[in-house]
Design a protein around this motif. Structure first.
Motif, PDB file in Angstrom:
ATOM      1  N   CYS A  55       1.007  -1.181   0.157  1.00 36.16           N
ATOM      2  CA  CYS A  55       0.100   0.353   0.083  1.00 36.16           C
ATOM      3  C   CYS A  55       0.787   1.035  -0.073  1.00 36.16           C
ATOM      4  CB  CYS A  55      -0.913   0.732   1.445  1.00 36.16           C
ATOM      5  SG  CYS A  55      -2.096   1.259   1.529  1.00 36.16           S
ATOM      6  N   ARG A  61      -8.052  -5.215  -4.277  1.00 38.44           N
ATOM      7  CA  ARG A  61      -7.654  -3.578  -4.602  1.00 38.44           C
ATOM      8  C   ARG A  61      -7.757  -2.574  -3.555  1.00 38.44           C
ATOM      9  NH1 ARG A  61      -9.568  -0.619  -8.978  1.00 38.44           N
ATOM     10  NH2 ARG A  61     -10.255  -2.544 -10.307  1.00 38.44           N
ATOM     11  N   PHE A  62      -8.207  -3.121  -2.433  1.00 41.03           N
ATOM     12  CA  PHE A  62      -8.427  -2.178  -1.300  1.00 41.03           C
ATOM     13  C   PHE A  62      -7.242  -2.584   0.136  1.00 41.03           C
ATOM     14  CE2 PHE A  62     -12.433  -1.247  -3.700  1.00 41.03           C
ATOM     15  CZ  PHE A  62     -12.411  -0.291  -3.944  1.00 41.03           C
ATOM     16  N   GLY A 113      -7.595   0.974   4.256  1.00 43.34           N
ATOM     17  CA  GLY A 113      -8.686   1.015   2.622  1.00 43.34           C
ATOM     18  C   GLY A 113      -8.216   1.904   1.559  1.00 43.34           C
ATOM     19  N   GLN A 114      -7.319   2.904   1.355  1.00 45.01           N
ATOM     20  CA  GLN A 114      -7.517   2.983   0.476  1.00 45.01           C
ATOM     21  C   GLN A 114      -7.116   2.434  -0.802  1.00 45.01           C
ATOM     22  OE1 GLN A 114      -3.702   5.950   0.248  1.00 45.01           O
ATOM     23  NE2 GLN A 114      -2.990   5.035  -1.620  1.00 45.01           N
ATOM     24  N   GLU A 115      -7.398   2.660  -1.994  1.00 40.78           N
ATOM     25  CA  GLU A 115      -6.994   1.566  -3.710  1.00 40.78           C
ATOM     26  C   GLU A 115      -5.687   1.070  -3.820  1.00 40.78           C
ATOM     27  OE1 GLU A 115     -10.221   1.038  -7.055  1.00 40.78           O
ATOM     28  OE2 GLU A 115      -9.515   3.122  -6.799  1.00 40.78           O
TER      29      GLU A 115
END
Length: 366
Positions: free
Chosen positions: A12, A22-23, A28-30
């Motif tokens: 991330c 994806r997240f 929680g960032q994509e």
């Protein structure tokens, strides 16, 4: 669902944790590529508001056709199914203001000379040229001064004798200006101030600036018809602003009329956000249908559009009672009585606010 390309690197960029899909499970960032095509700015903006996964359209559908469902679902704690109330209200407000901006209000005072003088009566239009050259007697004297009078000159003199002299013309013009003013028979701002100085009233401090503004606009050639048309459209354009200002007061009245232990002000706020989002959409639909009636001259189509607008207006009035009963779950008769009281109080209070905004808009005209 975003269409941004997923990074091959599973670390991330925001918090450094491992991302399986994806997240990021931590923040929680994509986990998408940092650089995207230029069009991604626009698609990302639309996705954030409309949610291509169906969240936005499902929200709008339930908002329009299932009164109270969005509020009940949100208060039950199911808050991922539909667009959050605040976000929904902001987006609907944005769309409404944007559409209104595409269709600006009537620009009064910008018409040609014919339109500027449309408030004058036919009598005034006939009398003004006569007054300008000094009256009928001067015309008759100029004809008689000829050495030889023809038959046409004699007929002209006979006809001119039937026209009022300059004094009568002035009297008629003054009478027309008095009738046209429509302000307690005041011909001008000066005559109004003089009359009020002799007979002051309790509300003169409110009335005086309004009357002064009216005469100021009248002196600039703005007719009452133009002014009325402008004020109606301005009031309609002020509806979204008035709703935004009135929002906390509407929730307060709901709080006053319901159980304080069972219902918090927060709950009433959610109901109000959903209800006002609905009203904004209704205002938008009526506005667009109204514009369509001006674009077509087909009577049957216009009649259909007006019929649809009437049905939408009636539905919007009944919507509140249906939503109120479904959300607050009160007994039928009690719900109707409380609903009528709330509707009446809010209607008159909102109309007072709207009138105030219309007055401010009127004072800002130039």
């Amino acid at each position: 669902m975003s269409h941004g390309k997923i990074r091959d690197d599973k670390t991330c960029l925001n918090c450094g944790h491992h991302v399986e899909e994806r997240f990021c499970p931590h923040c929680g960032q994509e986990n998408t590529e940092r650089r995207q095509p230029f069009y991604f700015l626009f698609t990302h903006f639309i996705e954030d508001f409309t949610h291509y996964d169906g969240q936005f359209w499902g929200t709008v559908k339930n908002l329009l056709f299932k009164p109270g469902k969005l509020t009940n679902t949100y208060l039950e704690g199911k808050r991922q199914i539909f667009v959050p109330p605040v976000k929904l209200y902001i987006f609907v407000s944005f769309i409404t203001f944007f559409v209104f901006a595409l269709f600006p209000m009537v620009n009064i005072g910008s018409s040609d000379k014919h339109n500027e003088k449309q408030g004058e009566t036919g009598l005034v239009k006939i009398m003004k040229p006569i007054k300008a050259i000094g009256g009928t007697q001067k015309i008759i004297d100029s004809i008689k001064a000829k050495k030889i009078l023809t038959e046409e000159d004699s007929l002209a003199i006979e006809k001119l004798k039937m026209v009022p002299d300059s004094a009568e013309v002035e009297k008629i013009l003054d009478m027309d200006r008095t009738i046209d003013s429509g302000d307690g028979n005041y011909k001008s701002k000066k005559s109004y101030d003089s009359a009020k100085a002799k007979n002051p009233g309790f509300l003169d401090f409110v009335e005086r600036p309004i009357i002064h503004k009216y005469f100021e606009l009248k002196d600039h050639g703005i007719t009452k018809k133009e002014l009325l048309s402008n004020m109606i459209e301005k009031s309609f354009h002020n509806l979204p602003k008035a709703l935004f200002i009135y929002l906390p007061l509407f929730a307060f009245f709901l709080w006053v009329f319901h159980n304080k232990k069972k219902w918090w002000y927060f709950d009433h706020g959610i109901f109000t956000l959903h209800y006002f989002s609905f009203l904004l959409l209704i205002i938008l639909f009526i506005f667009l249908f109204g514009k369509l009636t001006k674009l077509t001259e087909i009577k049957s189509l216009n009649a259909l559009l007006y019929f649809v607008m009437t049905i939408i207006t009636i539905y919007s009035m009944g919507y509140f009672f249906i939503a109120h009963r479904r959300v607050y779950r009160s007994h039928g008769l009690v719900s109707i009585i409380v609903g009528i009281i709330l509707f009446a109080i809010n209607f008159f209070a909102f109309m007072f606010l709207l009138a105030g905004l219309a007055l401010v808009s009127f004072m800002m005209l130039h």
